[in-house]
Design an enzyme around this catalytic site. Structure first.
Site, mmCIF file in Angstrom:
data_model
loop_
_atom_site.group_PDB
_atom_site.id
_atom_site.type_symbol
_atom_site.label_atom_id
_atom_site.label_comp_id
_atom_site.label_asym_id
_atom_site.label_seq_id
_atom_site.Cartn_x
_atom_site.Cartn_y
_atom_site.Cartn_z
ATOM 1 N N TYR A 138 -25.064 11.364 -51.151
ATOM 2 C CA TYR A 138 -23.734 11.155 -51.741
ATOM 3 C C TYR A 138 -23.413 9.671 -51.917
ATOM 4 O O TYR A 138 -22.544 9.315 -52.702
ATOM 5 C CB TYR A 138 -22.647 11.795 -50.865
ATOM 6 C CG TYR A 138 -22.261 13.190 -51.272
ATOM 7 C CD1 TYR A 138 -22.962 13.877 -52.249
ATOM 8 C CD2 TYR A 138 -21.171 13.823 -50.680
ATOM 9 C CE1 TYR A 138 -22.606 15.161 -52.607
ATOM 10 C CE2 TYR A 138 -20.809 15.107 -51.037
ATOM 11 C CZ TYR A 138 -21.527 15.767 -51.997
ATOM 12 O OH TYR A 138 -21.165 17.040 -52.345
ATOM 13 N N LYS A 205 -34.691 15.641 -40.867
ATOM 14 C CA LYS A 205 -36.074 15.631 -41.356
ATOM 15 C C LYS A 205 -36.742 14.372 -40.802
ATOM 16 O O LYS A 205 -37.405 13.620 -41.519
ATOM 17 C CB LYS A 205 -36.033 15.665 -42.899
ATOM 18 C CG LYS A 205 -37.337 15.951 -43.572
ATOM 19 C CD LYS A 205 -37.861 17.345 -43.373
ATOM 20 C CE LYS A 205 -39.276 17.447 -43.901
ATOM 21 N NZ LYS A 205 -40.016 18.611 -43.404
ATOM 22 N N ASP A 264 -36.712 22.151 -42.070
ATOM 23 C CA ASP A 264 -37.440 23.316 -42.584
ATOM 24 C C ASP A 264 -37.567 24.397 -41.511
ATOM 25 O O ASP A 264 -37.416 25.591 -41.792
ATOM 26 C CB ASP A 264 -38.806 22.923 -43.149
ATOM 27 C CG ASP A 264 -39.536 21.894 -42.311
ATOM 28 O OD1 ASP A 264 -38.964 20.805 -42.121
ATOM 29 O OD2 ASP A 264 -40.625 22.170 -41.829
ATOM 30 N N ASP A 288 -26.116 20.476 -47.436
ATOM 31 C CA ASP A 288 -25.817 21.084 -48.724
ATOM 32 C C ASP A 288 -26.605 22.391 -48.864
ATOM 33 O O ASP A 288 -26.044 23.460 -49.131
ATOM 34 C CB ASP A 288 -26.223 20.095 -49.825
ATOM 35 C CG ASP A 288 -25.685 20.475 -51.187
ATOM 36 O OD1 ASP A 288 -24.806 21.352 -51.249
ATOM 37 O OD2 ASP A 288 -26.148 19.903 -52.178
#
Ligand code: NAI
Length: 398
Positions: A138, A205, A264, A288
């Protein structure tokens, strides 16, 4: 926050199905407040405009009077907005979050019996996602492949920073700060403690991006250790090893477990073992994806409530878009906005009204009285239009 008995609340109907779902939502919210407090408390609704209609009337999709009204009332309920072409703003929702510094996007995800779900045990899903709302992609910068700017960035990085980026690359930067990450994680931990939740999971991540995603994880543990040490315990402390995947959701009494998962793996956990998770703290892009995926497990966007929270202001919103394909047909599900209204009532400290409103929605759904987005998938369902669904919830909440 001290809340008067008749607080002002701004409502922004928005575009597309927004003006259809807003009146039934207000009717249901008011009914729950009346049901809970008689006439002793009531909301004073003030209408404000944003989006396409505001553009037509005021020449701006986010006019100053609307921002002034939210700053005055500090609490708003918002329908979906269409970002008008030529408005000079990439996304209206992102602009609103930035202007009011609404740094946390909060999405509770729970299952209501009667709603069709792709899960075998959707009732095991009861999560609250805290997604960082102002940084990461963003606040990202990008340079298009082949432009002089992109070449300049690539050459700087290759020559000065020991990178080896092919010159025909597009380049993007995603900044994540200590301040931005910590305040989001702090809000998530505080929420877990206030609401008697069992755990806060930092989703990242960090195995690939150590100084943004990995740092989000590290800063999260720092917040827990420095600011909440008396009330939190890490999964590693509990299990005596890093990344213990065997935390079974059983928390020591009075403590919130803080753990982390790689994004993940978290998607897999969401589907296989949702009962082990409770509050999730996520960076912007991970959040998101995960917010919509989690909502899909329990009935989709038509029922998913949301809030954008900062330290000063709170904007509660339907999480779906303007649904132009069904606008004007009395087919939209007002459930998302009604349940966002329940979050708003909790934010005001009006727990009894919020409980009442959620219970009313639950009863209508359990009776298989559903809007057309859900009804065709449920045998024996009674199909209700937008207005009729709102009236049914209002009648139950009264
Ligand atoms: P969308 O959420 O408007 O629609 C996706 C699908 O879900 C459509 O088939 C729609 O009919 C259905 N749907 C959405 N809400 C529903 C409801 N309450 N009841 C029943 N069915 C519902 O997403 P889309 O089509 O990608 O976006 C349309 C417009 O909305 C775009 O202009 C977009 O920018 C805007 N948008 C605004 C958001 C906001 O204001 N928070 C969020 C997402 C999109």
């Amino acid at each position: 926050m001290s809340v008067p008995d008749r607080p002002e609340v701004v409502f922004i109907p928005g575009d597309g199905i927004g003006p259809e779902v807003m009146p039934p939502a207000i009717e249901a919210i008011d009914a729950a407040v009346r049901g809970a407090y008689g006439g002793a408390r009531a909301l004073r609704w003030t209408e404000a405009w944003a989006g396409k209609r505001a553009m037509a009337e005021h020449g701006s999709p986010l006019p100053e009077p609307t921002l002034a009204a939210i700053r005055r009332a500090r609490v708003a309920l918002k329908g979906p907005l269409e970002t008008p072409v030529g408005g000079g703003i990439r996304s209206l929702n992102v602009a609103l979050r930035k202007i009011l510094d609404l740094y946390a996007c909060v999405r509770p995800v729970r299952y209501y019996p009667g709603v069709p779900s792709p899960m075998r045990h959707p009732e095991r899903v009861d999560l609250v996602l805290f997604r960082e709302n102002t940084e990461d992609v963003y606040a990202g910068y990008e340079w298009q492949e082949g432009t002089p700017e992109a070449l300049r960035v690539i050459r700087f990085l290759n020559q000065e920073m020991a990178c080896s980026i092919p010159e025909d690359s597009g380049v993007g930067i995603k900044p994540m700060s200590v301040t931005g990450s910590k305040r989001l994680i702090r809000m998530a931990i505080r929420y877990a403690l206030d609401r008697g939740r069992r755990s806060v999971t930092l989703v990242h991540k960090g195995n690939i991006m150590k100084y943004t995603e990995g740092a989000f994880r590290r800063w999260g543990y720092e917040v827990a250790a420095r600011e909440f040490s008396e009330h939190t315990v890490t999964e590693a402390e509990l299990r005596g090893r890093e990344h213990g995947s065997d935390y079974d959701g059983v928390t020591p009494p009075g403590a919130v477990v803080v753990n982390d998962r790689i994004a993940d793996a978290m998607f897999q956990e969401l589907i296989l073992r949702p009962e082990r998770y409770d509050v999730l703290a996520l960076s912007n892009l991970n959040g998101d994806y995960m917010s919509d995926a989690a909502a899909a497990l329990v009935g989709g966007l038509g029922l998913a409530p949301g809030a954008n929270l900062g330290d000063e202001y709170a904007v509660f919103e339907a999480t779906h878009g303007t649904a132009p394909d069904i606008a004007g047909q009395d087919r939209a599900n007002p459930g998302s906005l009604i349940l966002s209204g329940a979050m708003m009532l909790r934010h005001l400290g009006w727990e009894e009204a919020a409980d009442r409103l959620e219970a009313a929605v639950a009863r209508v759904l359990a009776a298989r009285r559903l809007t057309p987005d859900l009804a065709p998938r449920v045998p024996g369902a009674e199909q209700l239009g937008t207005r009729a669904f709102g009236r049914a919830v209002a009648a139950e909440a009264a």
